[in-house]
Design an enzyme around this catalytic site. Structure first.
Site, PDB file in Angstrom:
ATOM      1  N   ALA A   1      -9.697   3.067  -2.138  1.00 21.90           N
ATOM      2  CA  ALA A   1      -9.158   2.889  -3.498  1.00 21.90           C
ATOM      3  C   ALA A   1      -8.668   4.251  -3.985  1.00 21.90           C
ATOM      4  O   ALA A   1      -9.226   5.287  -3.609  1.00 21.90           O
ATOM      5  CB  ALA A   1     -10.241   2.356  -4.424  1.00 21.90           C
ATOM      6  N   ARG A   2      -7.621   4.242  -4.833  1.00 19.56           N
ATOM      7  CA  ARG A   2      -6.973   5.520  -5.161  1.00 19.56           C
ATOM      8  C   ARG A   2      -6.578   5.631  -6.620  1.00 19.56           C
ATOM      9  O   ARG A   2      -6.541   4.632  -7.345  1.00 19.56           O
ATOM     10  CB  ARG A   2      -5.739   5.677  -4.278  1.00 19.56           C
ATOM     11  CG  ARG A   2      -6.140   5.759  -2.801  1.00 19.56           C
ATOM     12  CD  ARG A   2      -5.163   6.510  -1.986  1.00 19.56           C
ATOM     13  NE  ARG A   2      -5.681   6.741  -0.644  1.00 19.56           N
ATOM     14  CZ  ARG A   2      -5.684   7.925  -0.049  1.00 19.56           C
ATOM     15  NH1 ARG A   2      -5.205   8.979  -0.662  1.00 19.56           N
ATOM     16  NH2 ARG A   2      -6.139   8.062   1.172  1.00 19.56           N
TER      17      ARG A   2
ATOM     18  N   SER B   1     -10.763  17.710  -2.237  1.00 18.16           N
ATOM     19  CA  SER B   1     -11.839  18.385  -2.980  1.00 18.16           C
ATOM     20  C   SER B   1     -11.775  19.902  -2.801  1.00 18.16           C
ATOM     21  O   SER B   1     -12.204  20.658  -3.670  1.00 18.16           O
ATOM     22  CB  SER B   1     -13.206  17.834  -2.586  1.00 18.16           C
ATOM     23  OG  SER B   1     -13.435  18.056  -1.228  1.00 18.16           O
TER      24      SER B   1
ATOM     25  N   CYS C   1     -11.516  14.075   4.514  1.00 17.81           N
ATOM     26  CA  CYS C   1     -12.354  15.106   5.123  1.00 17.81           C
ATOM     27  C   CYS C   1     -12.463  16.334   4.240  1.00 17.81           C
ATOM     28  O   CYS C   1     -12.746  17.431   4.714  1.00 17.81           O
ATOM     29  CB  CYS C   1     -11.811  15.496   6.488  1.00 17.81           C
ATOM     30  SG  CYS C   1     -11.960  14.167   7.675  1.00 17.81           S
ATOM     31  N   GLY C   2     -12.204  16.184   2.960  1.00 19.10           N
ATOM     32  CA  GLY C   2     -12.425  17.297   2.045  1.00 19.10           C
ATOM     33  C   GLY C   2     -11.167  18.047   1.652  1.00 19.10           C
ATOM     34  O   GLY C   2     -11.250  19.094   1.006  1.00 19.10           O
ATOM     35  N   LYS C   3     -10.010  17.524   2.004  1.00 20.59           N
ATOM     36  CA  LYS C   3      -8.775  18.232   1.679  1.00 20.59           C
ATOM     37  C   LYS C   3      -8.580  18.307   0.163  1.00 20.59           C
ATOM     38  O   LYS C   3      -8.390  19.381  -0.400  1.00 20.59           O
ATOM     39  CB  LYS C   3      -7.617  17.500   2.358  1.00 20.59           C
ATOM     40  CG  LYS C   3      -6.254  18.071   2.095  1.00 20.59           C
ATOM     41  CD  LYS C   3      -5.362  17.842   3.296  1.00 20.59           C
ATOM     42  CE  LYS C   3      -3.982  17.363   2.949  1.00 20.59           C
ATOM     43  NZ  LYS C   3      -3.826  15.907   2.981  1.00 20.59           N
TER      44      LYS C   3
ATOM     45  N   GLY D   1       0.762   4.279   0.906  1.00 20.44           N
ATOM     46  CA  GLY D   1       0.925   5.099   2.113  1.00 20.44           C
ATOM     47  C   GLY D   1       1.957   4.520   3.077  1.00 20.44           C
ATOM     48  O   GLY D   1       2.487   5.219   3.936  1.00 20.44           O
TER      49      GLY D   1
ATOM     50  N   TYR E   1       0.848  -1.201   0.000  1.00 19.43           N
ATOM     51  CA  TYR E   1       0.000   0.000   0.000  1.00 19.43           C
ATOM     52  C   TYR E   1       0.890   1.261   0.000  1.00 19.43           C
ATOM     53  O   TYR E   1       1.770   1.405   0.860  1.00 19.43           O
ATOM     54  CB  TYR E   1      -0.948   0.003   1.210  1.00 19.43           C
ATOM     55  CG  TYR E   1      -1.694   1.315   1.294  1.00 19.43           C
ATOM     56  CD1 TYR E   1      -2.640   1.648   0.316  1.00 19.43           C
ATOM     57  CD2 TYR E   1      -1.417   2.244   2.284  1.00 19.43           C
ATOM     58  CE1 TYR E   1      -3.281   2.878   0.338  1.00 19.43           C
ATOM     59  CE2 TYR E   1      -2.060   3.473   2.314  1.00 19.43           C
ATOM     60  CZ  TYR E   1      -2.986   3.784   1.337  1.00 19.43           C
ATOM     61  OH  TYR E   1      -3.607   5.008   1.349  1.00 19.43           O
TER      62      TYR E   1
ATOM     63  N   ASP F   1      -1.384  17.497  -0.651  1.00 20.28           N
ATOM     64  CA  ASP F   1      -1.116  16.673   0.541  1.00 20.28           C
ATOM     65  C   ASP F   1       0.004  17.140   1.470  1.00 20.28           C
ATOM     66  O   ASP F   1      -0.165  17.066   2.674  1.00 20.28           O
ATOM     67  CB  ASP F   1      -0.830  15.237   0.098  1.00 20.28           C
ATOM     68  CG  ASP F   1      -1.063  14.216   1.193  1.00 20.28           C
ATOM     69  OD1 ASP F   1      -1.963  14.410   2.019  1.00 20.28           O
ATOM     70  OD2 ASP F   1      -0.336  13.202   1.220  1.00 20.28           O
TER      71      ASP F   1
HETATM   72  C1  SPV Z   1      -3.739  10.172   3.524  1.00 19.94           C
HETATM   73  O1  SPV Z   1      -4.406   9.198   3.929  1.00 19.94           O
HETATM   74  O2  SPV Z   1      -3.627  11.215   4.175  1.00 19.94           O
HETATM   75  C2  SPV Z   1      -3.104  10.102   2.216  1.00 19.94           C
HETATM   76  C3  SPV Z   1      -2.896   8.803   1.623  1.00 19.94           C
HETATM   77  O3  SPV Z   1      -2.682  11.104   1.701  1.00 19.94           O
HETATM   78  S1  SPV Z   1      -1.614   7.974   2.413  1.00 19.94           S
HETATM   79  O4  SPV Z   1      -0.505   7.963   1.485  1.00 19.94           O
HETATM   80  O5  SPV Z   1      -2.089   6.642   2.718  1.00 19.94           O
HETATM   81  O6  SPV Z   1      -1.264   8.674   3.622  1.00 19.94           O
HETATM   82 MN    MN Z   2      -2.504  12.687   3.215  1.00 22.19          MN
END
Ligand code: SPV
Ligand code: MN
Length: 624
Positions: free
Chosen positions: A385-386, A276, A272-274, A222, A220, A289
């Site tokens: 899913a991404r 969007s 939480c809307g980041k 993340g 994954y 991010d």
């Molecule tokens: C988050 O969940 O804040 C993400 C995806 O940006 S991850 O890479 O899983 O952290």
């Molecule tokens: Mn993130």
């Protein structure tokens, strides 16, 4: 590079040896030597900055079936193991010298942690290729950016990295002894679907002493894409030591009157809307991010350290998210992960199209009604899913800001969470300390599917970094307070809440955030009034009426305004006390935190005494 060292591994490198020989970097030699010896790969690939190398990684990911082609030949899909769909909090640990506990953080004694994870990693690359990648967090020659080296045996991980970050091979070539963060990953043994198999032995460990992140038995992104969340644990530590900010924030430009652009950052917990918010049509996207912020001449300057988006696809549809929709339907390179694939097309929940009743998804062959081992029905696509895409695919991208070496000056910082019953939709803090403490450090959010665990539980999530925190929270906040003292120009700070309800239904439409942003932009330039409440400034009704008309062509009723902006005094007091108790238990909490929380509590108590429990915004209006 010292030839002896490389000659040891002549066979493994083949022609790629020349690529490494040209780099002068003592620490790089040591690093690579240690991990070739540990992992015992059968081959090594050294990634340069060439397009050909990038394409090679993609081809290898396809050949090894870590990714597969979709009908659109620029698009691929990847599956993570059914039990490897999100960041793994349980097995993520920060190494501390003696295993010292830190509030809210899983720690492990450094020696023991290193021994444990290296033991799991031993020999894991036998029969496989180790990829050595050079990357930059931020524009290559920016004083705000940092460099990194990734070791991985996953072509999917390396391929994702080339989409999401800038490669930096030439930079390492042209500069001697470049300092770098280290990322060490092995996906471990794979099953027949090419997903990590030994999930109970999944570990994600961080060594802040040596700026190294380790992850094993996971794919994954993340957990594995070093420059994303692994790097974040390390840079939070580095920022604290050096007095700048490394934050879980989007970066965007909001268009104001007369062609003005005002840059904002925003911290929201996952889902939480980041994304969007920074993708609102008509505004300018810089990043979704991760941000580095430093002070230059008393002003806060920020960069997006990424070059792509690893975004949530659940619920993305043409009407609500036209920008993302277009990118993932264009000929831009896309990796879809953990979606449903049927007849070469990707499908996901809430896409606004008929979803087939069968296909392949994160659980393998899928049919409608299929249950997992725990008896839970498996949806067509995973909630987490991404899609992975380069930022260059977004038509709303502010390329100048993305590539700016100096960064852009930040006019405002927004903090938000998923809160059904306490915060109003938008509220401006009185000043820096009030904002970072009563908004940022007080974020609570109802949990989501972005990390493993139960959903819908209200959880404390200061600055939306709690899942990534690698240092003592009190010291982290102290750094924020100090940062504020060093600033000559302070960004305004706002709290937002897109999830307020009347107990049953949401009080706002998804699109309303476009209005809050315009209000925020005008407030930053003191071009619109506001109402003073105990928790900060909120919008005046007449200004919102105008903005709703201009931005959304919508009438905004007094009833809606009153329902959304009434001050919910008991809930706010309860929250204030919950947050106070949390910080009371942390020995290093700066005194400013208690002062700000106490003052706010007093203001709320006074209001309760004078006006009761639910106070209409029109009451405050009368005071103006
Ligand atoms: C988050 O969940 O804040 C993400 C995806 O940006 S991850 O890479 O899983 O952290
Ligand atoms: Mn993130």
């Amino acid at each position: 590079m010292i030839n002896d060292f490389l000659d040891k591994y002549k066979k493994l490198f083949g022609n790629d040896m020349e690529r490494l020989k040209k780099i002068e970097n003592r620490n790089l030699e040591k690093f690579i030597d240690e991990f070739i010896d540990l992992f015992k790969p059968s081959k090594i690939f050294v990634l340069t900055d060439s397009e050909e190398d990038r394409r090679f990684l993609r081809e290898m990911a396809l050949k090894e079936r870590e990714e597969n082609l979709l009908l659109n030949k620029n698009h691929t899909y990847h599956f993570d193991n059914y039990y490897d769909q999100a960041r793994d909090k349980e097995n993520t640990r920060i190494l501390t010298p003696n295993g010292e506990k830190l509030p809210f953080i899983n720690t492990v004694k450094r020696d023991e942690g290193l021994r444990e994870i290296k033991e799991i990693m031993r020999g894991q690359m036998k029969g496989r290729t180790m990829i050595i990648g050079f990357f930059s967090l931020g524009p290559l020659d920016s004083p705000l950016s940092l460099k990194a080296v990734q070791l991985t045996d996953s072509f999917y991980v390396a391929h994702s990295e080339t989409i999401l970050y800038r490669t930096a091979y030439n930079y390492f070539l042209e500069n001697e002894n470049v300092p770098f963060m280290k990322f060490v990953h092995s996906q471990g043994e794979l099953d027949e679907r090419m997903t990590s198999k030994n999930i109970p032995k999944r570990r994600i460990y961080f060594d802040l002493e040596d700026y190294t992140a380790y992850s094993v038995n996971t794919q994954y992104a993340g957990n594995t894409v070093g420059l994303k969340k692994p790097a974040f644990r390390l840079t939070i530590g580095k920022a604290l030591r050096e007095g700048w900010l490394s934050e879980h924030m989007f970066l965007m430009g909001v268009n104001g009157p007369k062609g003005r652009t005002t840059y904002l950052t925003g911290a929201f917990p996952s889902m939480c809307g980041k994304t969007s918010t920074c993708m609102i049509p008509g505004e300018k996207l810089v990043g979704d991010d991760l941000v580095f912020m430093r002070i230059n001449d008393g002003k806060p300057l920020a960069i997006n350290i990424e070059n792509g988006v690893f975004g949530i696809i659940d619920g993305i549809n043409e009407k609500d998210d036209p920008i993302i929709w277009n990118v993932i339907h264009s000929d831009e390179e896309v990796i879809f992960s953990n979606v449903l694939v049927s007849n070469g097309k990707p499908y996901w929940n809430g896409m606004g199209e008929q979803i087939p009743e069968g296909g392949e998804n994160h659980s393998g062959v899928w049919w409608k009604g299929k249950k997992d081992k725990e008896g839970k029905e498996i949806p067509p696509s995973h909630k987490n899913a991404r899609f992975t895409v380069p930022l260059s695919g977004f038509k709303n991208l502010d390329k100048g800001a993305l590539d700016s070496k100096e960064g852009v000056e930040i006019g405002g910082i927004i903090y938000g969470g998923r809160d059904s019953d306490t915060w109003p939709p938008v509220c401006e803090a009185f000043n820096w300390n009030h904002g970072i403490i009563n908004k940022g450090a007080s974020i609570e959010s109802e949990t989501t599917a972005a990390s493993l665990g139960k959903e819908g539980v209200r959880t404390f999530n200061a600055m939306s970094i709690m899942e990534f925190l690698s240092v003592d929270l009190g010291s982290y906040l102290k750094n924020y307070v100090e940062f504020g003292k060093k600033l000559k120009v302070h960004p305004k700070i706002f709290g937002v809440n897109y999830f307020l309800t009347d107990g049953k239904k949401f009080l706002n439409e998804k699109t309303d955030k476009a209005v809050w942003l315009k209000w925020i932009e005008l407030r930053i330039h003191n071009e619109v009034g506001a109402i003073k409440t105990p928790i900060g400034f909120i919008p005046k009704y007449e200004n919102l009426v105008k903005l709703f008309r201009e931005v959304l062509n919508k009438e905004y009723s007094k009833d809606d305004y009153e329902a959304q902006f009434s001050i919910r005094v008991p809930k706010l007091i309860e929250k204030n006390e919950r947050i106070y108790r949390i910080y009371k238990d942390i020995k290093t909490t700066p005194t400013e935190v208690f002062e700000e929380l106490e003052r706010e509590r007093e203001r709320l108590m006074d209001l309760k005494k004078n006006k009761g429990e639910l106070v209409s915004p029109f009451y405050f209006n009368d005071l103006n």
